[in-house]
Design an enzyme around this catalytic site. Structure first.
Site, PDB file in Angstrom:
ATOM      1  N   GLY A 162      41.034 -25.149  59.699  1.00  0.00           N
ATOM      2  CA  GLY A 162      40.542 -26.769  59.318  1.00  0.00           C
ATOM      3  C   GLY A 162      41.417 -27.754  59.716  1.00  0.00           C
ATOM      4  CG  ASP A 163      44.804 -30.281  60.204  1.00  0.00           C
ATOM      5  OD1 ASP A 163      44.872 -30.843  61.589  1.00  0.00           O
ATOM      6  OD2 ASP A 163      44.878 -30.913  59.250  1.00  0.00           O
ATOM      7  CG  ASP A 164      46.241 -30.172  64.664  1.00  0.00           C
ATOM      8  OD1 ASP A 164      45.231 -30.993  64.682  1.00  0.00           O
ATOM      9  OD2 ASP A 164      47.309 -31.305  64.674  1.00  0.00           O
TER      10      ASP A 164
END
Ligand SMILES: *[C@@H]1O[C@H](CO)[C@@H](O)[C@H](O)[C@H]1NC(C)=O
Ligand SMILES: *[C@@H]1O[C@H](CO)[C@@H](O)[C@H](O)[C@H]1NC(C)=O
Ligand SMILES: *[C@@H]1O[C@H](CO)[C@@H](O)[C@H](O)[C@H]1NC(C)=O
Length: 448
Positions: free
Chosen positions: A251-253
């Site tokens: 859900g992120d980098d």
């Protein structure tokens, strides 16, 4: 005779001290040899220590006892801790040096969802506080402090953070402290993490901080696209790090190279350098390969190549901010393919928040020497946004063979640039005027 022996001893002590105090050798990075794979003759199983893999029993005592045994009954060549097939629920635990944590096929080490008893540790000195909230932070599920010669591997067993309770606390704003990483290694060296699946981390997945010689390969990292801050791998104030042959969807980098936060990171002054990222595939609503935004100790000598990104927010993202300080220099991105992305390339000096209001607004980052070569993308909404800082323009940004195509919004220019200089060759669509000087013979040179 005795004197010369003594002299020899003294010399060898001196040499050892010098060697150890030298935190990272000038990086001669070939991923294959920075950490040797070790075979362990001594083997123990979690079941020897009362471990039960029924998905219910709390195995904290078993893990702590097994690792205590490895630490105190030091066997020559270290010890392998075998996790057989089954689901082993446990609270967080600490690793020790000279150990292999081996997850068999079908083995799962699962974090308890009892967040009430989760141990707290001090904030990182280079952040000055927890990343999410002031004060301390929850210890990572699997933690290593000052360890070396540690291998986490096996037959693609799973380390499961059961992060949804933590994500919900974040959504409901009921967190008291910063959420735990799935694995954090602090002040550690000679680490291999390979052939493991990481699932549903409460926060960042793999966080080596103040480490050297770290290899992460053949891993799979999974978390839902809407899970908050579930970064894949975040090398932080670390050197000689190799990340390769892995799949990350979170859900992120996917990978974010960091080095501390504003005045705390500047004071701590520990850069990340010698970072190789290659043969990675993944997807995320945020960034594929990111530098930052916490880069106050500096980030140098990063190579990312052969990266395949699908359904991305931003393919390649270099992010910093005023107050960060830090030198970002000599980054190379090569052979990056992306499909369905909001932005192909973003390099910006206005990203990320501040730890508190004590940051120095005059601490401007320096960004120079970024080469992007053979980058291609389809269905990319905007090819590039490169926005430097007025009093600290980004320099030597070099684009070479960059093709990023997609349905550009009518009325918007494909590239947006400000406070940046550099060159470009074979870039389509045509880049902004700041980058249109062509470089010599297609080579982008890095200033010394
Ligand atoms: C684990 O390591 C942390 C950080 O070094 C330490 O504070 C904690 O006491 C250790 N926990 C155990 C159970 O050894
Ligand atoms: C484990 O996963 C890796 C990476 O996906 C793969 O290359 C490897 O063959 C798998 N190993 C086993 C034993 O399943
Ligand atoms: C730039 O970084 C690369 C690693 O990506 C390294 O091999 C090279 O030596 C660095 N160049 C300079 C001038 O430091």
């Amino acid at each position: 005779m005795i004197q010369s022996k003594l002299l020899g001893l003294l010399l060898s002590i001196l040499v050892t001290t010098l060697f150890l105090s030298c935190w990272c050798q000038a990086s001669l990075i070939t991923c294959s040899n920075i950490v040797p794979m070790r075979y362990r003759i001594d083997k123990i199983s979690i079941t020897d220590f009362g471990g039960v893999g029924d998905g219910k029993t709390l195995n904290t005592k078993a893990f702590r006892a097994a690792i205590y045994r490895i630490e105190h009954l030091r066997r020559r060549g270290g010890t392998l801790l075998y996790i057989p097939p089954g689901v082993f629920v446990t609270e967080s635990f600490n690793l020790t040096s000279h150990m292999t944590l081996y997850l068999a096929k079908g083995a799962v080490i699962r974090a308890t969802q009892d967040t009430g008893n989760w141990p707290l540790i001090a904030p990182l000195p280079s952040y000055g506080r927890g990343r999410e909230l002031p004060g301390g932070r929850y210890m990572s599920f699997i933690h290593g402090y000052g360890v070396h010669d540690v291998i986490i591997t096996g037959e693609n067993g799973t380390i499961d953070g059961q992060g949804d309770v933590w994500w919900n606390m974040w959504r409901q704003r009921t967190l008291k402290y910063t959420r735990p990483n799935l694995i954090e290694l602090m002040h550690s060296r000679n680490i291999i993490i390979s052939n493991v699946i990481f699932r549903d981390s409460p926060f960042w997945n793999i966080h080596p901080v103040y480490c050297s010689n770290v290899v992460v390969r053949y891993v799979t990292i999974l978390a839902p696209a809407d899970s908050p801050n579930t970064d894949g791998i975040d090398p932080d104030s670390s050197c000689n790090v190799c990340i390769e042959d892995s799949y990350i969807s979170t859900g992120d980098d996917l990978v974010a190279v960091k080095s501390g936060w504003d005045e705390y990171g500047i004071a701590y002054g520990r850069p990340s350098y010698g970072i190789t990222i290659r043969r990675l595939t993944g997807s995320s609503p945020f960034s594929g390969i990111a530098i930052g935004s916490e880069t106050s100790g500096g980030v140098e000598d990063v190579l990312a190549e052969n990266i395949n990104l699908y359904n991305m927010g931003v393919g390649i993202h270099v992010k910093t901010n005023i107050g960060r300080g830090g030198l970002i220099k000599n980054l190379t991105f090569s052979e990056v393919y992306m499909e369905n992305a909001r932005k192909g390339i973003k390099i910006a000096g206005d990203v990320g928040d501040h730890p508190d209001d004590k940051y120095d607004p005059n601490a401007l980052p320096t960004v120079t020497g970024i080469t992007m070569t053979h980058i291609w993308g389809v269905n990319v909404l905007q090819p590039g946004l490169i926005r430097g800082i007025k009093n600290s323009p980004f320099t030597s940004i070099c684009l070479d063979n960059v093709n990023l195509h997609g349905p550009t919004k009518p009325g918007t220019s494909p590239w947006q640039c400000a406070d940046v200089s550099g060159s470009s060759l074979k870039v389509s669509p045509w880049p902004c005027s700041e980058l249109t000087s062509t470089h010599v013979a297609g080579t982008c040179s890095v200033p010394v």
